[in-house]
Design a protein around this motif. Sequence first.
Motif, PDB file in Angstrom:
ATOM      1  N   ASP A 422       0.842  -1.187   0.000  1.00 35.78           N
ATOM      2  CA  ASP A 422       0.000   0.000   0.000  1.00 35.78           C
ATOM      3  C   ASP A 422       0.884   1.245   0.000  1.00 35.78           C
ATOM      4  OD1 ASP A 422      -1.859   1.927   0.333  1.00 35.78           O
ATOM      5  OD2 ASP A 422      -2.714   1.163   2.183  1.00 35.78           O
ATOM      6  N   ASP A 423       1.602   1.466   1.105  1.00 31.87           N
ATOM      7  CA  ASP A 423       2.661   2.474   1.163  1.00 31.87           C
ATOM      8  C   ASP A 423       3.985   1.740   1.292  1.00 31.87           C
ATOM      9  OD1 ASP A 423       0.849   4.741   1.308  1.00 31.87           O
ATOM     10  OD2 ASP A 423       0.433   4.089   3.357  1.00 31.87           O
ATOM     11  N   ASP A 424       5.002   2.227   0.630  1.00 33.20           N
ATOM     12  CA  ASP A 424       6.324   1.597   0.682  1.00 33.20           C
ATOM     13  C   ASP A 424       7.373   2.627   1.051  1.00 33.20           C
ATOM     14  OD1 ASP A 424       5.803  -1.181  -0.213  1.00 33.20           O
ATOM     15  OD2 ASP A 424       5.113  -0.182  -2.032  1.00 33.20           O
ATOM     16  N   ILE A 425       8.472   2.155   1.632  1.00 26.60           N
ATOM     17  CA  ILE A 425       9.580   3.022   1.998  1.00 26.60           C
ATOM     18  C   ILE A 425      10.629   2.983   0.886  1.00 26.60           C
ATOM     19  CG2 ILE A 425      11.405   3.471   3.680  1.00 26.60           C
ATOM     20  CD1 ILE A 425       9.619   2.171   5.783  1.00 26.60           C
ATOM     21  N   TYR A 426      11.127   4.164   0.542  1.00 26.93           N
ATOM     22  CA  TYR A 426      12.127   4.304  -0.511  1.00 26.93           C
ATOM     23  C   TYR A 426      13.361   5.004   0.063  1.00 26.93           C
ATOM     24  CZ  TYR A 426       8.432   3.147  -3.827  1.00 26.93           C
ATOM     25  OH  TYR A 426       7.427   2.503  -4.511  1.00 26.93           O
ATOM     26  N   ARG A 427      14.498   4.647  -0.495  1.00 27.06           N
ATOM     27  CA  ARG A 427      15.745   5.332  -0.199  1.00 27.06           C
ATOM     28  C   ARG A 427      15.986   6.361  -1.312  1.00 27.06           C
ATOM     29  NH1 ARG A 427      19.744   1.536   1.617  1.00 27.06           N
ATOM     30  NH2 ARG A 427      18.923   0.296  -0.098  1.00 27.06           N
ATOM     31  N   PHE A 428      16.563   7.515  -0.984  1.00 27.65           N
ATOM     32  CA  PHE A 428      16.850   8.501  -2.024  1.00 27.65           C
ATOM     33  C   PHE A 428      18.218   9.125  -1.795  1.00 27.65           C
ATOM     34  CE2 PHE A 428      15.120  11.199   1.308  1.00 27.65           C
ATOM     35  CZ  PHE A 428      15.901  12.336   1.235  1.00 27.65           C
ATOM     36  N   LYS A 429      18.750   9.689  -2.875  1.00 31.69           N
ATOM     37  CA  LYS A 429      19.998  10.449  -2.838  1.00 31.69           C
ATOM     38  C   LYS A 429      19.784  11.735  -3.620  1.00 31.69           C
ATOM     39  CE  LYS A 429      24.955  10.245  -3.838  1.00 31.69           C
ATOM     40  NZ  LYS A 429      26.079   9.389  -4.302  1.00 31.69           N
ATOM     41  N   VAL A 430      20.190  12.859  -3.033  1.00 34.50           N
ATOM     42  CA  VAL A 430      19.997  14.160  -3.676  1.00 34.50           C
ATOM     43  C   VAL A 430      21.002  14.338  -4.811  1.00 34.50           C
ATOM     44  CG1 VAL A 430      19.995  16.654  -3.351  1.00 34.50           C
ATOM     45  CG2 VAL A 430      19.131  15.168  -1.533  1.00 34.50           C
ATOM     46  N   LEU A 431      20.501  14.625  -6.002  1.00 36.36           N
ATOM     47  CA  LEU A 431      21.355  14.980  -7.141  1.00 36.36           C
ATOM     48  C   LEU A 431      21.465  16.489  -7.294  1.00 36.36           C
ATOM     49  CD1 LEU A 431      20.045  12.424  -9.798  1.00 36.36           C
ATOM     50  CD2 LEU A 431      22.052  12.202  -8.322  1.00 36.36           C
ATOM     51  N   LYS A 432      20.351  17.169  -7.055  1.00 42.41           N
ATOM     52  CA  LYS A 432      20.326  18.631  -7.155  1.00 42.41           C
ATOM     53  C   LYS A 432      19.424  19.152  -6.056  1.00 42.41           C
ATOM     54  CE  LYS A 432      19.437  22.478 -10.318  1.00 42.41           C
ATOM     55  NZ  LYS A 432      18.942  22.871 -11.665  1.00 42.41           N
ATOM     56  N   GLU A 433      20.009  19.814  -5.075  1.00 42.35           N
ATOM     57  CA  GLU A 433      19.235  20.247  -3.924  1.00 42.35           C
ATOM     58  C   GLU A 433      18.302  21.399  -4.281  1.00 42.35           C
ATOM     59  OE1 GLU A 433      21.656  21.650  -0.775  1.00 42.35           O
ATOM     60  OE2 GLU A 433      22.585  23.234  -1.947  1.00 42.35           O
ATOM     61  N   VAL A 434      17.249  21.528  -3.490  1.00 44.51           N
ATOM     62  CA  VAL A 434      16.320  22.645  -3.638  1.00 44.51           C
ATOM     63  C   VAL A 434      16.970  23.875  -3.028  1.00 44.51           C
ATOM     64  CG1 VAL A 434      14.054  23.539  -3.019  1.00 44.51           C
ATOM     65  CG2 VAL A 434      14.326  21.107  -3.563  1.00 44.51           C
ATOM     66  N   ALA A 435      17.135  24.916  -3.828  1.00 44.85           N
ATOM     67  CA  ALA A 435      17.831  26.117  -3.378  1.00 44.85           C
ATOM     68  C   ALA A 435      16.819  27.201  -3.022  1.00 44.85           C
ATOM     69  CB  ALA A 435      18.775  26.630  -4.463  1.00 44.85           C
ATOM     70  N   PHE A 436      17.054  27.879  -1.910  1.00 44.68           N
ATOM     71  CA  PHE A 436      16.181  28.980  -1.511  1.00 44.68           C
ATOM     72  C   PHE A 436      16.736  30.326  -1.931  1.00 44.68           C
ATOM     73  CE2 PHE A 436      14.426  25.651   0.982  1.00 44.68           C
ATOM     74  CZ  PHE A 436      13.075  25.957   1.028  1.00 44.68           C
ATOM     75  N   LYS A 437      17.997  30.336  -2.348  1.00 42.41           N
ATOM     76  CA  LYS A 437      18.549  31.566  -2.884  1.00 42.41           C
ATOM     77  C   LYS A 437      18.349  31.586  -4.395  1.00 42.41           C
ATOM     78  CE  LYS A 437      21.961  32.677   0.647  1.00 42.41           C
ATOM     79  NZ  LYS A 437      21.309  33.948   0.993  1.00 42.41           N
ATOM     80  N   LEU A 438      17.970  32.726  -4.897  1.00 42.24           N
ATOM     81  CA  LEU A 438      17.653  32.873  -6.320  1.00 42.24           C
ATOM     82  C   LEU A 438      18.904  33.253  -7.093  1.00 42.24           C
ATOM     83  CD1 LEU A 438      15.281  33.053  -8.405  1.00 42.24           C
ATOM     84  CD2 LEU A 438      15.299  35.495  -7.975  1.00 42.24           C
TER      85      LEU A 438
END
Length: 733
Positions: A422-438
Amino acid sequence: MINRKHILMILVLFVVAFGESSAQKFKRKVDSLYTSYRINRADKAYDNMAYKKAIDRYQSMYNKQTLPDSVKGQLAIAYFKVSETSKAEEVFATIPEENLNDEELFLYAQTLKYNGKYNQADGLIERFHNINASDSRGVKQLNATPEIEKILSEERYLIEELDINSTQSDFSPFVMEDKLYFTSARDIDYIVKRDYAWKETPYLNVFNAKIKEEGAFSNPNLFSGDMRSMYHDGPVCFNEAGDEMFITRNSFHSMLKKGKDGYNNLRILYSKKMIDGSWTKPEELPFNDPSFSCGHAFLTKDGQKMYFTSDRPGGYGGADIYYVLRSEQGWGEPINLGSEINTEGEEMFPFVDDKGQLYFASNGHLGVGGLDLFIASKVNEAYRVKNMGYPINTAKDDFSIFIMDDGINGYFASNREGGKGDDDIYRFKVLKEVAFKLPLNGRLVDQKTKQIIANTPVELRGPEGTVLANLVADAQGMIYTELDEHASITAIVNAEDYFPYMETLQMVTGTTEFELALVPKPYYGIYGSVFLLPDMTPISDVSLKIEAKNGAEDLAATNEEGAFKTKLLPDTDYDIVFTKKQFFTKRVKYSTLGRDTGYVNLNEFMELELEEAKVGKSIEIQVLYDLGKWNIREDAAVELDDMIQFLNDNPNIKIELSSHTDARGSRSSNQSLSQKRAESAVNYMVENGISKERMQAKGYGETRLKNKCADGVKCSEEEHQANRRTEVTIIEM
């Protein structure tokens, strides 16, 4: 209990007694009463959040087309709640939009997004927003398709499903030391099994699995039998030391602690780890209340601040995120995180990383579909929220994130297609982080000529006049920086040859590149770059002697990038001489006569390349003679003066100065004329301070023609001119 069989028996007796016509009327009345009775039973299951049971009871009436439009919305929502969104969409589609209430309209839009139908969802959100202009969900999600397409176009993460998932729901990962803790509805081999009415699946329990090398896991085990209750247990979180635990749990006594919605609410309990490794009996935190839910606790590393989810009174929506501070006196009063985080929808599963950034799941902010994961960062004491992006977020539910200390790796849960349960757990690795600076890019150019303006200071100010950055444009006139997002930014430039520049740049979403066009003052000038032949690399420290016809002289030099820039006088002819040790001197002509004001790029219409001086290397110099003469004319002296400068700059160089003729005339006369011309040039340089021992005069006559124009060959004057030349060859360095 009355059923259909009893009704039919009563109807037969009624027909015998009163006749067929009256019996039909009675049947319709009985059918109506029976339908109302069945709807009431289904509504009761729906109100108690027993959605599977509600679906079973509504569906039979829906199949027989006896379910009213006013009730179909509840069947569609029940399907939505158990993640059967295709069926939810099918039912919603049978209800006229004008008959949908506000929440049904919003959930219909969410259903369409869940099914990947973003354009259709936009239409419903627009209708929802027109009816509920103050609802932040409509504001945030209005015309969302372009932004969703942008999110889905950029792959920010590597995703991998864990092999410890079950066929039931597995979610809320939490890493403590070498173990992964998580919440699961997987079966436990007990004699008495209890199912959760929402989906008629087993109740939740907390499990853990040891993290082995290369990301593998041991078989999951029930975390602690002492932590298992009759109903839901989990999610769970720990303090940094691992000796405090906070667990989300249903109320135990269904009759005594029944929530306002007719079901057992959630509460957060606390347990302390004993010396022997056992855990104390869980105790309720003081801000729990049987009339509302508190759950999904997360404790910051300093142990002084807890974030959690609650539907307590005074919030913005169904579930909001709160925080509460802990001191020596105990827990304080919960504080709502505010409208920047919370919406009229659901915000849940908070997590805070080492940078202080808040992660959470929401269906109220602009998402790809279902629950999406978001990241929030404080900028000027206010939260800014961004979607975490694809493929962490999909059209399905994505939630309950855990970030490792490195800020790159982590875990989350999702009911996306392709999973095991139903719900599953996933592993992830960041390739491109979400940036708060423009990122902001700008180019300085001359407004009139569009030429770049290099090496110029630029000041950026915020809306309140605060200096945000002091930059210097590079050799290409570019400025680069990253700034906190603002509605507008003011750029200020004070360049020597331009009027003061100040412009307010509107920071529209997606616009990060600007052209700063400076208005030139009335001046004349040149700029350009000097290159080395043949590979065209820039040459630094080249001296420029700028000789005006009126006798004025000025000096300039190239910088490390081989570039130069200098002002000139109006209406003036110039000779510009480029010199550098161990390079042949180069002379070019330039005039400001008839030109507009501003700087001109010399590279656009003349070659500014120097040749390196090497033994055996020859260059031509323009030494002109009158016909049959060998005396040095005034214009020829200019070229020889450049050669004198070259020899003065390079005192170890010795040269051969050779003269050549074309093939016209006799061979002997051409030989004699060329020798005299070569000697005349050498003598001129001797008279001007160059030692004769450093020069050889050599006349070659017509023996070294550059083209086909020998005796008897018809050639143009231009072709003959190519053979009449003076060359300088380095013979010693």
